[in-house]
Design an enzyme around this catalytic site. Sequence first.
Site, PDB file in Angstrom:
ATOM      1  N   ASP A   4       0.857  -1.188   0.000  1.00  0.00           N
ATOM      2  CA  ASP A   4       0.000   0.000   0.000  1.00  0.00           C
ATOM      3  C   ASP A   4       0.895   1.242   0.000  1.00  0.00           C
ATOM      4  O   ASP A   4       1.803   1.367   0.817  1.00  0.00           O
ATOM      5  CB  ASP A   4      -0.906   0.002   1.234  1.00  0.00           C
ATOM      6  CG  ASP A   4      -1.888   1.169   1.212  1.00  0.00           C
ATOM      7  OD1 ASP A   4      -3.017   0.991   0.729  1.00  0.00           O
ATOM      8  OD2 ASP A   4      -1.514   2.263   1.665  1.00  0.00           O
ATOM      9  N   ASP A 104      -3.967   2.540  -5.138  1.00  0.00           N
ATOM     10  CA  ASP A 104      -2.670   2.579  -4.456  1.00  0.00           C
ATOM     11  C   ASP A 104      -2.303   1.302  -3.715  1.00  0.00           C
ATOM     12  O   ASP A 104      -1.425   1.322  -2.875  1.00  0.00           O
ATOM     13  CB  ASP A 104      -2.576   3.797  -3.529  1.00  0.00           C
ATOM     14  CG  ASP A 104      -3.193   3.543  -2.172  1.00  0.00           C
ATOM     15  OD1 ASP A 104      -4.169   2.775  -2.101  1.00  0.00           O
ATOM     16  OD2 ASP A 104      -2.683   4.101  -1.189  1.00  0.00           O
ATOM     17  N   GLU A 105      -2.993   0.191  -3.996  1.00  0.00           N
ATOM     18  CA  GLU A 105      -2.559  -1.030  -3.328  1.00  0.00           C
ATOM     19  C   GLU A 105      -2.748  -2.271  -4.192  1.00  0.00           C
ATOM     20  O   GLU A 105      -3.575  -2.294  -5.114  1.00  0.00           O
ATOM     21  CB  GLU A 105      -3.228  -1.194  -1.965  1.00  0.00           C
ATOM     22  CG  GLU A 105      -4.732  -1.247  -1.979  1.00  0.00           C
ATOM     23  CD  GLU A 105      -5.276  -1.241  -0.549  1.00  0.00           C
ATOM     24  OE1 GLU A 105      -5.520  -0.124  -0.038  1.00  0.00           O
ATOM     25  OE2 GLU A 105      -5.470  -2.311   0.033  1.00  0.00           O
TER      26      GLU A 105
END
Length: 363
Positions: A4, A104-105
């Site tokens: 993340d 974002d992960e």
Amino acid sequence: MLVDLDYFYAQCEEMRDPSLKNKPVVVCVYSGRTEDSGAVSTANYLARKYGVKSGIPISLAKKKLKDVDAVFLPVDHEFYKEISDNIMEILRNYADRFEQVGIDEAYLDVTQRTKANYHEAKELAATIKHDVLVQQKLTCSIGVGPNKLVAKVAADIQKPDGLTSVRPEEVKSFLSLLPVRRLVGVGKKTETKLETLGARTVGQLARFDVQRLIEVFGRKLGTYFHNASNGVDDEPVQERSEPESLSRISTLKENTRDLAVLLDEAYTLCDDVYSKLLQRGLMYRSMSIYVVASDLSVHSRSKTFENPASDLETFKKAVKELFEKFLGESDVEARRVGVKVSSLTKKEDLQKQLTSFFGKATE
Ligand code: DCP
Ligand code: CA
Ligand code: CA
């Protein structure tokens, strides 16, 4: 592993303008009604010290930061998406199987390449962090665990720039003291409900009678809480299907109809798209160019090949042809230009098709 990216939108802004690094940075979604109406998208860790976080009103964030030299910026999705794409390509290369979740992960199944060795997995995680930092100047937090659930909780526990590895035999003790809120799927409401039942920590929840949980939350959720609190999760890392197309678009320095200028920009975009094709081992059968005109009208021209192509020259040659065609047929001035490849196929699929068609002779 779960990777993340830390305070993602705000970190992108810091990367673009390093002078922001020692100031509170607040990325905002302005609604446009009044100057300060809207919500905070995210904030860097300096701003978080003042109580600023995702979702609060911009006006409240300004109040909290009124005595400090803070920076408020509007969201720039296109920029964050581009950085996200670059990082996801890096991560993909470190995984047996790869699953991006959100901007974002991503989950990385690294079981095979580490031979399920936790020491190796942790080293791999450190390598990944280093690689992302060197290539994209961004920090991330990584959780390593025997399943997606544990990896996710582990990634969240130490932020920013964290690396937390939890071995199978450590799962129970790792989870037991955490508040139930740490489990995916436990929001504020559920947290309150669980607390009134007497389960404040994951450990307390784990000792709860599963039948009782099912009575309160229903079979699906009740079973999930029981399993999750015990660190049990068998969701596979799910490789998403290949993208339908890959494209890049960019804004020209000035509006123009000059073929050389258009191609100069378009070829750079071709290089980017091509490197993405290579990284994923894909071939394309169709390609298009896009022009956003000075009046913001959108124009495109496309070409489809007889057979899938995988080289850059074919791509650029077709891009040139299509721009020539476009300029001949239209009299608008270009403001933005883009290129796209579609009808994508895996290279090995083609190889497989050929092999099964011709038999073993081609191997
Ligand atoms: N985001 C948003 N609104 C929210 C939550 C998130 O716009 N309510 C956006 C901005 C974030 C990005 O999604 O940068 C990723 O969300 P995360 O929950 O991962 O939060 P951050 O990356 O910002 O911070 P952290 O360091 O805690 O991961
Ligand atoms: Ca994040
Ligand atoms: Ca996230």
